[in-house]
Motif scaffolding. Structure first.
Motif, PDB file in Angstrom:
ATOM      1  N   ASP A 131       0.851  -1.181   0.000  1.00  0.00           N
ATOM      2  CA  ASP A 131       0.000   0.000   0.000  1.00  0.00           C
ATOM      3  C   ASP A 131       0.890   1.235   0.000  1.00  0.00           C
ATOM      4  O   ASP A 131       1.361   1.678   1.037  1.00  0.00           O
ATOM      5  CB  ASP A 131      -0.906  -0.001   1.236  1.00  0.00           C
ATOM      6  N   TYR A 132       1.157   1.747  -1.194  1.00  0.00           N
ATOM      7  CA  TYR A 132       2.003   2.932  -1.306  1.00  0.00           C
ATOM      8  C   TYR A 132       1.252   4.187  -0.892  1.00  0.00           C
ATOM      9  O   TYR A 132       1.863   5.155  -0.469  1.00  0.00           O
ATOM     10  CB  TYR A 132       2.487   3.117  -2.748  1.00  0.00           C
ATOM     11  N   GLY A 133      -0.058   4.191  -1.045  1.00  0.00           N
ATOM     12  CA  GLY A 133      -0.863   5.376  -0.780  1.00  0.00           C
ATOM     13  C   GLY A 133      -0.721   5.912   0.620  1.00  0.00           C
ATOM     14  O   GLY A 133      -0.573   7.121   0.815  1.00  0.00           O
ATOM     15  N   SER A 134      -0.753   5.046   1.628  1.00  0.00           N
ATOM     16  CA  SER A 134      -0.673   5.532   3.000  1.00  0.00           C
ATOM     17  C   SER A 134       0.704   6.121   3.294  1.00  0.00           C
ATOM     18  O   SER A 134       0.815   7.116   4.014  1.00  0.00           O
ATOM     19  CB  SER A 134      -1.027   4.429   3.992  1.00  0.00           C
ATOM     20  N   GLU A 167       2.189   0.598   6.128  1.00  0.00           N
ATOM     21  CA  GLU A 167       1.451  -0.484   6.786  1.00  0.00           C
ATOM     22  C   GLU A 167       2.028  -1.873   6.523  1.00  0.00           C
ATOM     23  O   GLU A 167       2.087  -2.706   7.424  1.00  0.00           O
ATOM     24  CB  GLU A 167      -0.018  -0.435   6.386  1.00  0.00           C
ATOM     25  N   GLY A 199       3.216   5.586   8.016  1.00  0.00           N
ATOM     26  CA  GLY A 199       2.079   5.011   7.313  1.00  0.00           C
ATOM     27  C   GLY A 199       2.438   3.868   6.378  1.00  0.00           C
ATOM     28  O   GLY A 199       1.683   3.559   5.463  1.00  0.00           O
ATOM     29  N   GLU A 238       1.292  14.783   4.149  1.00  0.00           N
ATOM     30  CA  GLU A 238       0.674  15.449   5.294  1.00  0.00           C
ATOM     31  C   GLU A 238       1.727  16.091   6.193  1.00  0.00           C
ATOM     32  O   GLU A 238       1.522  17.176   6.726  1.00  0.00           O
ATOM     33  CB  GLU A 238      -0.169  14.467   6.098  1.00  0.00           C
ATOM     34  N   THR A 287       0.781   9.489   1.451  1.00  0.00           N
ATOM     35  CA  THR A 287      -0.099  10.419   2.147  1.00  0.00           C
ATOM     36  C   THR A 287       0.547  10.924   3.426  1.00  0.00           C
ATOM     37  O   THR A 287       0.486  12.126   3.724  1.00  0.00           O
ATOM     38  CB  THR A 287      -1.450   9.745   2.461  1.00  0.00           C
ATOM     39  N   ALA A 288       1.173  10.039   4.180  1.00  0.00           N
ATOM     40  CA  ALA A 288       1.823  10.450   5.428  1.00  0.00           C
ATOM     41  C   ALA A 288       2.946  11.451   5.158  1.00  0.00           C
ATOM     42  O   ALA A 288       3.087  12.445   5.888  1.00  0.00           O
ATOM     43  CB  ALA A 288       2.369   9.231   6.168  1.00  0.00           C
TER      44      ALA A 288
END
Length: 100
Positions: free
Chosen positions: A4-7, A67, A65, A14, A10-11
């Motif tokens: 899951d590259y998105g998290s 995961e 992030g 952010e 996103t981190a």
């Protein structure tokens, strides 16, 4: 395991906001630390060092992030110290995000 590259992305976004330089620095810091902890994990010769390195990697991954890396580090914590499979899977997960 699916990555899951998105998290992770996103981190980083952010934390850095619109600062592209800071985003880059955070990525570099994450990978330097992850590589260092994985190296320590792979060279661990006692249960305490194995667990300490796995916990550090798990905390780092949670902070950013990442995961999949967090889950693999947890598997190292609860698994057998010195498990070469978890080390290979962690290396692969770190490299996958690095090359994304």
């Amino acid at each position: 395991m699916s990555v899951d590259y998105g998290s992770f992305t996103t981190a980083i976004k952010e934390a850095a906001g619109d600062d592209i330089v800071l985003m880059s620095e955070l990525r570099v810091a994450f990978f330097e630390s992850a590589d260092r902890q994985l190296d320590l994990l792979s060279r661990s010769r006692c249960d305490a060092n194995w667990q300490y390195s796995a916990w550090r990697l798990q905390s780092l991954a949670a902070s950013f992030g990442a995961e999949d890396i967090k889950e693999l580090a947890h598997a190292a914590v609860v698994g057998a110290p010195g498990d070469p499979v978890v080390i290979r899977e962690l290396r692969s997960a770190i490299d996958d995000i690095k090359n994304y």
